[in-house]
Scaffold this active site. Structure first.
Site, short mmCIF file in Angstrom:
data_model
loop_
_atom_site.label_atom_id
_atom_site.label_comp_id
_atom_site.label_asym_id
_atom_site.label_seq_id
_atom_site.Cartn_x
_atom_site.Cartn_y
_atom_site.Cartn_z
N ASP A 201 2.31 -0.10 -12.52
CA ASP A 201 1.84 -1.48 -12.67
C ASP A 201 2.65 -2.13 -13.78
O ASP A 201 3.52 -1.48 -14.37
CB ASP A 201 0.33 -1.56 -12.92
CG ASP A 201 -0.28 -2.77 -12.21
OD1 ASP A 201 0.18 -3.91 -12.47
OD2 ASP A 201 -1.20 -2.58 -11.39
N HIS A 276 3.59 -6.68 -9.63
CA HIS A 276 2.96 -5.67 -10.49
C HIS A 276 4.01 -4.64 -10.91
O HIS A 276 3.72 -3.44 -10.99
CB HIS A 276 1.79 -4.97 -9.78
CG HIS A 276 0.52 -5.78 -9.77
ND1 HIS A 276 -0.23 -6.00 -10.91
CD2 HIS A 276 -0.11 -6.44 -8.77
CE1 HIS A 276 -1.29 -6.75 -10.60
NE2 HIS A 276 -1.24 -7.04 -9.30
N GLU A 341 -1.39 -9.37 -4.91
CA GLU A 341 -1.30 -10.40 -5.95
C GLU A 341 0.13 -10.80 -6.33
O GLU A 341 0.40 -11.13 -7.48
CB GLU A 341 -2.05 -9.93 -7.22
CG GLU A 341 -3.51 -9.67 -6.95
CD GLU A 341 -4.28 -9.16 -8.17
OE1 GLU A 341 -5.41 -9.62 -8.36
OE2 GLU A 341 -3.76 -8.30 -8.92
C1 ACM Z 1 -6.21 -5.28 -6.77
O1 ACM Z 1 -7.32 -5.20 -7.31
N1 ACM Z 1 -5.34 -6.16 -7.21
C2 ACM Z 1 -5.84 -4.44 -5.67
#
Ligand code: ACM
Ligand code: ZN
Length: 777
Positions: A201, A276, A341
């Site tokens: 991440d 991410h 996201e």
């Molecule tokens: C997530 O909670 N962005 C998968």
């Protein structure tokens, strides 16, 4: 119709008696097996007991594992040998009639027989057998003098879902190998079979990749801002050393994968893309759209704009290299590629990405993400693996064979299933264990939000709208643990237990056998097992929820106490002391007046089961008076309107509890009309900061008063000394006392933050001010 013979009637009556006596002493098994019958009597494990095995090497290994588990706690020698006549018998019986992971367990007075079609089935059965023994079997030390007995029982059991998962984010905070193994043990004792390992991440790259050493040399480390709230951490400054983090070597990864495999748990690695990936871009900025530079963020980032460039072929070559090493380490059929996201701002501006869109005839950036994922899927497919990603991979069109992990709700999984794609359900609403599991006042700091044990238990992974054929595509469900606020293993355990315990029954037990009351009867025994194992867990489900409302007619406050426990014994005090077994029992709504602090807890057999909940009621000179708003409260957080700030009830630790009132991008300026000239000598008001949710303390609070509503006294000013970057999550009361004055009107002005500070994720956007409650004495 043939009448039943006397014998049949008698036999039925006997059976009924047996069942009933069985039920009373029913062993507390979690997850509840498909079928079990308890008979009178018990099996006693003796020091000379032999564990026999038959049916192949798998059975031998399981016998040895069982012995190795029992020896230290019993202190018995416990030999193992091939055969079918031991005191405990593990048997693998070849045959096609076995369901996957099915086992049969028969405990009789003289023997225990565990039969399965595979060693995996035996392993699941051993977890059940373990729960039939005293809880000390979960401990690490010899429990001398204990009688090691199991009730006579016949169990037939197999899981409802093939994907029974639990996730762990090791990027936001790093967890060492020892803890990861402990986490896997927790999964195993709950009969879960997938460990979803979130290795990548923004805040840290955690897996060694030989071809790209900087991923861990650079990407695994960030500047240490652990003393600052997660969402207000300044990025790394030039010259600052990144010292906080860690990663797993490939050797350690192999060790963990093997450890999980011994427990029939598949480790599914998650390698995030296209976003991410701030940690990866800090190491290799050439795979971004801009070329950088980037640093590993030490805390929250939003929106997620750091993204791999989808226009450069070099990016795909890099990712394929990474995934090649990942696949060498993880035998898992599924490889998780994230996909969530991804903010496409950079893709919109990037000439390479725009060229890709044109050349491939894509409709825009959403289809570019789809192109990205499809290209990776093709690669994984060519190596015999399957791609799984968060539900955003549906955007712009799903890759042909992709499996969807539905987190934003049920819709993503539902859409996948309808189009013939497999889906794993992990909706935030029921599966995100990073939020509170009880009153925030009695729980460790977490992500805002509440997910109670009962709600997890109520989770049904298969949406009722799906046809039976479509429902087959829902291959299971999983819990997720994001670790922004979780810095150590003990807290991680606390957050998943016992919510994972509830989830285990959701994914294993047939839906029609699930029962909240039954689960609750069995839970205390599970907690004894956690205690024996030294596991940390929450008792948040045993909390009392108190809700108070203003009763216009009587001028009193009506206080109601509820709990998600089926029939709780609630006891309370009103004198500030801790409730005990001798305190009054709550039997119905209470009428309160004046200043009272109510404290309540749930008891069982003389023992306090959870924490103490507290509600402060303060009927004062401002209570129920008219409030004039010179600045309006927001429609989104209005509490219950005009009297919210003066209803005599202070807001709780949860800004969403209906007691707090929110002001967006403005000061709060209110005047309370006390109705008539009144002596006043103190004023207070409460505020909340939840910096991650853009809520800040006021910069200052000013109190003044007036007899005519026009001419006000000089203001009493209280300045906030704590800067926005240090506010984190907290509630503060601003109190002023002064020589008695006479006033009809009291004015409260709270100077807001107005806009989020430059370092904040919401920089330049409207900031929130949250107030409750105003008290005048
Ligand atoms: C997530 O909670 N962005 C998968
Ligand atoms: Zn680009």
């Amino acid at each position: 119709m043939k009448l039943p013979s006397l014998f049949t009637v008698l036999a039925a009556a006997l059976l009924l008696t047996a069942c009933r006596s069985g039920k009373d002493s029913a062993p507390a098994l979690i997850p509840q097996p498909v079928d079990m019958k308890v008979a009178p009597g018990h099996f006693s494990l003796i020091p000379e007991a032999r564990i026999s095995w038959s049916g192949g090497a798998g059975a031998a290994i399981m016998a040895e594992e069982l012995a190795a588990m029992l020896r230290p706690v019993t202190g018995y020698e416990l030999t193992t040998a091939e055969g079918i006549d031991g005191n405990i018998r593990l048997i693998i019986e070849a045959g096609t009639e076995w369901k996957k992971e099915e086992y049969h367990l028969k405990v009789q007075r003289k023997s225990v027989t565990l039969t399965a079609g595979t060693s995996e089935g035996l392993f699941r059965g051993i977890q059940t057998a373990r729960q039939l023994l005293p809880p000390q079997v979960f401990g690490g030390e010899t429990a001398a003098g204990l009688k090691w007995t199991m009730p006579c029982i016949t169990v037939t059991d197999y899981p409802r879902f093939e994907w029974r998962g639990m996730h762990l984010d090791v990027s936001r905070h790093f967890f060492d190998v020892e803890f990861v193994k402990r986490y896997i043990d927790i999964l195993a004792m709950h009969k879960l079979n997938v460990f979803h390992w979130h290795l990548v991440d923004d805040q840290g790259w955690r897996i060694e990749i030989k071809k790209y050493p900087k991923l861990t040399e650079v990407g695994a480390w960030r500047v240490d801002r652990e003393d600052k709230p997660w969402d207000s951490r300044e990025p790394q400054k030039p010259g600052e050393e990144a010292t906080y983090g860690g990663f797993y070597t490939q050797e350690e990864i192999r060790e963990i994968v093997a450890y999980a495999a011994e427990r029939y748990i598949t480790v599914v690695p998650e390698i995030e893309m296209p976003a991410h990936v701030g940690s990866a871009l800090a190491a290799y900025p050439e795979y971004s759209c801009t070329g950088g530079s980037f640093t590993v963020p030490p805390g929250g980032v939003w929106p997620i704009t750091d993204i791999y460039c989808a226009g450069k072929d070099e990016t795909f070559a890099f990712i394929k290299d990474v995934l090649t090493e990942v696949m060498e380490l993880f035998p898992s059929e599924y490889i998780h590629v994230g996909g969530d996201e991804a903010d496409k701002t950079e893709w919109k501006k990037c000439p390479d990405c725009q060229a890709r869109i044109r050349e491939e005839g894509l409709a825009g950036e959403a289809e570019l993400q789809s192109y990205f994922i499809k290209r990776i899927e093709k690669f994984l497919g060519s190596k015999g693996r399957k791609l799984i990603g968060w539900d955003e991979i549906l955007q712009g069109g799903l890759a042909p064979e992709a499996t969807v992990m539905s987190w934003q709700g049920f819709e993503g999984g539902e859409a996948a299933a309808r189009s013939g794609h497999e889906a794993v359900m992990a909706p935030v609403s029921h599966c995100y264990f990073n939020v509170y599991q009880g009153d925030p006042a009695t729980e460790p700091e977490s992500f805002r939000g509440l997910l109670t044990l009962k709600k997890v238990y109520s989770f049904e992974p298969v949406p009722p709208e799906l046809s039976a054929e479509e429902a087959d595509f829902i291959i299971g469900a999983q819990g997720c643990l994001w670790t922004e606020y979780i810095t150590d293993g003990a807290t991680a355990e606390y957050m998943i237990l016992p919510r994972l315990t509830a989830l285990s029954e959701v994914v294993w037990t047939p839906a029609e056998s699930r029962n909240w009351e039954g689960f609750n009867r069995r839970l205390p025994k599970m907690m004894e097992r956690f205690d024996a194992a030294g596991l940390n867990y929450s008792r948040g489900s045993y909390n009392v929820d108190m809700s108070a409302s203003w009763d216009e007619a009587s001028g009193n406050i009506i206080l109601e106490m509820t709990s998600e426990q089926p029939s709780p014994d609630i006891r309370y005090t009103t004198d500030g002391t801790d409730p005990g077994t001798g305190s009054p029992v709550y039997t119905g709504p209470l009428k309160m007046s004046g200043k009272v602090t109510v404290r309540a807890a749930i008891f069982d057999n003389g023992e306090m089961m959870g924490g103490i909940s507290t509600k402060s009621i303060n009927i004062n000179k401002a209570t129920a008076m008219k409030v004039q708003y010179n600045t309006p409260f927001s429609d989104r957080y209005k509490g219950f309107g005009d009297r919210t700030l003066v209803n005599g009830i202070s807001g709780s630790g949860d800004f969403n509890d209906g007691q707090w009132q929110g002001f967006e991008g403005t000061d709060m300026d209110v005047v309370i009309d006390l109705g008539r000239e009144t002596p006043v000598s103190s004023i207070s008001s409460g505020y909340m900061a939840v910096v991650g949710s853009w809520i800040f303390l006021p910069q200052s609070v000013e109190y003044s008063w007036s007899s005519d509503g026009t001419n006000y006294s000089a203001a009493q000013v209280i300045v906030t000394e704590i800067g926005p970057a240090d506010q984190g999550n907290r509630a503060e009361t601003y109190f002023a006392s002064f020589p008695e004055a006479s006033a009809r009107y009291v004015r409260v002005v709270a100077r807001g933050q107005i806009t989020c500070p430059t370092w904040h994720a919401g920089a330049g956007n409207k900031a929130w001010l949250f107030c409750d409650e105003i008290v005048v004495e």
